[in-house]
Write an enzyme that holds these catalytic residues in place. Structure first.
Site: not given
Length: 334
Positions: A247, A276, A295
């Site tokens: 993360r 993000e 991601h």
């Protein structure tokens, strides 16, 4: 006698492609056929966060990216009983708040274990071989400059892993033939089990200092937020690379930017960022020694079918009164 109310399930719309088709093999929806009383639909709203209105509409949710905060389940008309979250991480779901309401949360750790490990090696090999640089040389007509862009061999180098859980151990299995040594940091890991995988368990500061490639694959918790900070980045070799597939907030991004600008490390491979989607003016986007993906590097047809089947099976099992696999907080079921 009144008929039983259907068990109504919503699937968040970020699981649809731009053409409106599921981003996973639709055959995975067969998992919901296990219970004839299930009804389901794509949640009509485009969500970044589950709202109280959504929680009042559905018994179960299959969630990819939208957050599930405590406020979503605070109203008295909350109908929600289970949230099936894609992936292994669940930091986007307020698990304690849902557990306090008796709402189950599941994840899909087995479905992402191999895909994330493969994605990690993809970033690692691209950095080691200077793949982007060499692609750019060809496109710019600079073929003969290739001797200035020598990559790194791995057989005499050390892989360091931060977070030796299911994904970390899968990375070890796949990476073992390529590296001279592997070391890991994880206060909860079994040193004997890691030793069997060819990896030594060390304190985090030692891993940062000794590894040529540091891979972050831990869960995001209060304990791991900004775990990789300026002082730990300063321990890394100037020739080393940082890879983050866990993360974004585990790494202090501003500290990383400062360290990269100062050439404190050779580069970075990031499938996750602190915010993000990443802002267009983020300095990381202008650095030639940084690879960034959205991601989603582990997202493949196989990965997403397995994720969907796992999550949807959890929803179906719950609707039938069966304990779903991969409960984040098992006390809810007890």
């Amino acid at each position: 006698m009144a008929s039983q109310r259907p068990f109504h399930i919503g699937l968040t719309r970020d699981l649809l492609t731009s053409s409106g088709a599921p981003c996973f093999n639709p055959a995975a929806l067969e998992e919901l056929a296990a219970n004839p009383s299930i009804t389901w639909e794509w949640v009509p709203e485009d969500l970044t966060e589950v709202t109280p209105d959504i929680a009042a509409r559905y018994d179960g949710l299959h969630v990819n990216l939208p957050r599930v905060p405590a406020s979503a389940v605070a109203r008295s008309d909350c109908r929600l009983k289970i949230v099936a979250r894609n992936g292994v991480g669940y930091d986007s779901v307020d698990v304690p708040a849902l557990a306090a309401k008796g709402i189950a949360v599941t994840n899909t750790p087995l479905a992402v274990r191999r895909p994330v490990a493969v994605a990690t090696l993809t970033l690692l090999f691209a950095l080691a071989g200077r793949l982007v640089d060499k692609d750019r040389l060809v496109h710019q007509g600079r073929w003969n400059d290739r001797t200035d862009y020598m990559g790194q061999g791995l057989t005499k180098r050390t892989l360091g892993i931060v977070g030796a859980g299911s994904i970390g151990q899968e990375i070890m299995r796949l990476a073992r033939p390529f590296f001279g040594a592997m070391i890991a940091a994880d206060p909860y890991a079994d040193a004997t089990k890691l030793k069997d995988l060819g990896c030594d368990l060390l304190p985090l500061d030692d891993v940062m200092a000794r590894a040529d490639y540091v891979v972050v694959c831990a869960l995001l918790t209060p304990e791991t937020r900004h775990l990789i900070n300026a002082s730990r980045l300063a321990r890394m070799k100037r020739t080393a690379y940082l890879i983050n597939v866990g993360r974004g907030p585990i790494v202090d991004e501003q500290a990383l930017i400062t360290h990269l600008k100062a050439k404190g490390i050779a580069g970075a491979g990031l499938d996750v960022t602190e915010i993000e989607p990443i802002a267009n003016d983020n300095p990381l986007l202008k650095m030639d020694n940084v690879l960034i993906t959205a991601h989603a590097l582990c997202w493949t047809d196989e990965c997403f079918e397995d994720i969907a089947r796992s999550a949807l099976k959890s929803l179906a099992d719950y609707s039938l009164g069966k304990r779903p696999a991969h409960l984040v907080d098992a006390s809810v079921w007890r």
